[in-house]
Design a protein around this motif. Structure first.
Motif, PDB file in Angstrom:
ATOM      1  N   VAL A 146      10.650  54.761  80.940  1.00  0.00           N
ATOM      2  CA  VAL A 146       9.189  54.871  81.010  1.00  0.00           C
ATOM      3  C   VAL A 146       8.604  54.417  79.675  1.00  0.00           C
ATOM      4  CG1 VAL A 146       7.234  56.470  81.346  1.00  0.00           C
ATOM      5  CG2 VAL A 146       9.374  56.866  82.576  1.00  0.00           C
ATOM      6  N   GLU A 147       7.393  53.881  79.715  1.00  0.00           N
ATOM      7  CA  GLU A 147       6.611  53.578  78.512  1.00  0.00           C
ATOM      8  C   GLU A 147       5.177  54.004  78.789  1.00  0.00           C
ATOM      9  OE1 GLU A 147       5.260  49.778  75.710  1.00  0.00           O
ATOM     10  OE2 GLU A 147       6.853  49.519  77.169  1.00  0.00           O
ATOM     11  N   VAL A 148       4.532  54.613  77.803  1.00  0.00           N
ATOM     12  CA  VAL A 148       3.154  55.079  77.979  1.00  0.00           C
ATOM     13  C   VAL A 148       2.326  54.655  76.769  1.00  0.00           C
ATOM     14  CG1 VAL A 148       1.633  57.073  78.329  1.00  0.00           C
ATOM     15  CG2 VAL A 148       3.946  57.094  79.298  1.00  0.00           C
ATOM     16  N   ASP A 149       1.162  54.041  77.038  1.00  0.00           N
ATOM     17  CA  ASP A 149       0.205  53.770  75.973  1.00  0.00           C
ATOM     18  C   ASP A 149      -1.031  54.632  76.216  1.00  0.00           C
ATOM     19  OD1 ASP A 149      -1.403  52.430  77.915  1.00  0.00           O
ATOM     20  OD2 ASP A 149      -0.808  50.454  77.234  1.00  0.00           O
ATOM     21  N   ALA A 150      -1.912  54.702  75.209  1.00  0.00           N
ATOM     22  CA  ALA A 150      -3.037  55.628  75.329  1.00  0.00           C
ATOM     23  C   ALA A 150      -4.259  55.140  74.561  1.00  0.00           C
ATOM     24  CB  ALA A 150      -2.636  57.008  74.796  1.00  0.00           C
ATOM     25  N   ILE A 151      -5.408  55.589  75.027  1.00  0.00           N
ATOM     26  CA  ILE A 151      -6.677  55.439  74.323  1.00  0.00           C
ATOM     27  C   ILE A 151      -7.259  56.833  74.174  1.00  0.00           C
ATOM     28  CG2 ILE A 151      -8.989  54.441  74.320  1.00  0.00           C
ATOM     29  CD1 ILE A 151      -7.861  52.247  76.216  1.00  0.00           C
ATOM     30  N   LEU A 152      -7.549  57.225  72.930  1.00  0.00           N
ATOM     31  CA  LEU A 152      -8.112  58.537  72.634  1.00  0.00           C
ATOM     32  C   LEU A 152      -9.481  58.370  71.997  1.00  0.00           C
ATOM     33  CD1 LEU A 152      -4.978  60.191  70.951  1.00  0.00           C
ATOM     34  CD2 LEU A 152      -5.533  60.093  73.377  1.00  0.00           C
ATOM     35  N   ALA A 153     -10.458  59.142  72.439  1.00  0.00           N
ATOM     36  CA  ALA A 153     -11.765  59.164  71.786  1.00  0.00           C
ATOM     37  C   ALA A 153     -11.684  60.110  70.602  1.00  0.00           C
ATOM     38  CB  ALA A 153     -12.844  59.628  72.754  1.00  0.00           C
ATOM     39  N   LEU A 154     -12.339  59.720  69.489  1.00  0.00           N
ATOM     40  CA  LEU A 154     -12.299  60.511  68.259  1.00  0.00           C
ATOM     41  C   LEU A 154     -13.650  61.132  67.951  1.00  0.00           C
ATOM     42  CD1 LEU A 154     -10.247  58.040  66.026  1.00  0.00           C
ATOM     43  CD2 LEU A 154      -9.390  59.970  67.380  1.00  0.00           C
ATOM     44  N   ASN A 155     -13.602  62.308  67.362  1.00  0.00           N
ATOM     45  CA  ASN A 155     -14.806  62.915  66.807  1.00  0.00           C
ATOM     46  C   ASN A 155     -15.174  62.155  65.546  1.00  0.00           C
ATOM     47  OD1 ASN A 155     -15.033  65.134  68.665  1.00  0.00           O
ATOM     48  ND2 ASN A 155     -13.290  66.054  67.629  1.00  0.00           N
ATOM     49  N   ALA A 156     -16.464  62.099  65.260  1.00  0.00           N
ATOM     50  CA  ALA A 156     -16.917  61.374  64.058  1.00  0.00           C
ATOM     51  C   ALA A 156     -16.444  62.031  62.794  1.00  0.00           C
ATOM     52  CB  ALA A 156     -18.445  61.299  64.059  1.00  0.00           C
TER      53      ALA A 156
END
Length: 156
Positions: A146-156
């Motif tokens: 398996v391979e997993v990539d990600a996009i995370l939203a950040l707090n300022a």
């Protein structure tokens, strides 16, 4: 949030691995426009061995779910490294892309992907709920299951 994530890891009996070094010409993480983009992460077992094999051929669903969960742990480890240890900067998981090394007859890629998805919710609560792709592929780098990539939203 950092203490919350670390507390949840401890409650679940999990520890974050050391962030894996890239295996080619890319960086593990890029911050742009308030988002943390994480390159595809491979699954490493607790003993550090790469989890390899093809789902529906020489590996079963349980193995695939654990491999996806281990990818999820590596995503959090890479995020911690990219954010200088401050996991509190994670506002939410936006999207996971899950690639499953699978035989042509294997169609449970979404169930495999749940290993990573459920981990994100367990660690981040509602902020861990995300959009997702779960795709079967004939092979992955180094024979990974398996391979997993990600996009995370950040707090300022």
């Amino acid at each position: 949030m950092t203490q919350r994530i670390e507390a949840r890891l401890a409650e679940l009996g999990l520890t974050l691995p050391a962030p894996a070094a890239p295996v080619a010409a890319y960086v593990p993480a890029v911050i742009a426009g308030g988002l943390l983009h994480l390159s595809g992460q491979l699954p490493f077992a607790a003993d550090g061995a790469l989890m390899t094999g093809r789902l529906g051929e020489d590996r079963d669903l349980d193995f695939g779910q654990e491999a996806a969960r281990r990818c999820g742990l590596m995503i959090i480890a890479q995020a911690r490294a990219a954010l200088d240890g401050d996991l509190g900067r994670i506002a939410r998981v936006v999207k996971l892309g899950v690639f499953v090394n699978s035989a042509a007859s294997f169609t449970d890629q979404p169930k495999v992907a749940n290993g990573a998805s459920e981990l994100m919710v367990a660690l981040l609560g509602d902020s861990g709920r995300h959009a997702r792709s779960a795709v079967g592929v004939p092979t992955l780098p180094l024979g990974a299951a398996v391979e997993v990539d990600a996009i995370l939203a950040l707090n300022a």
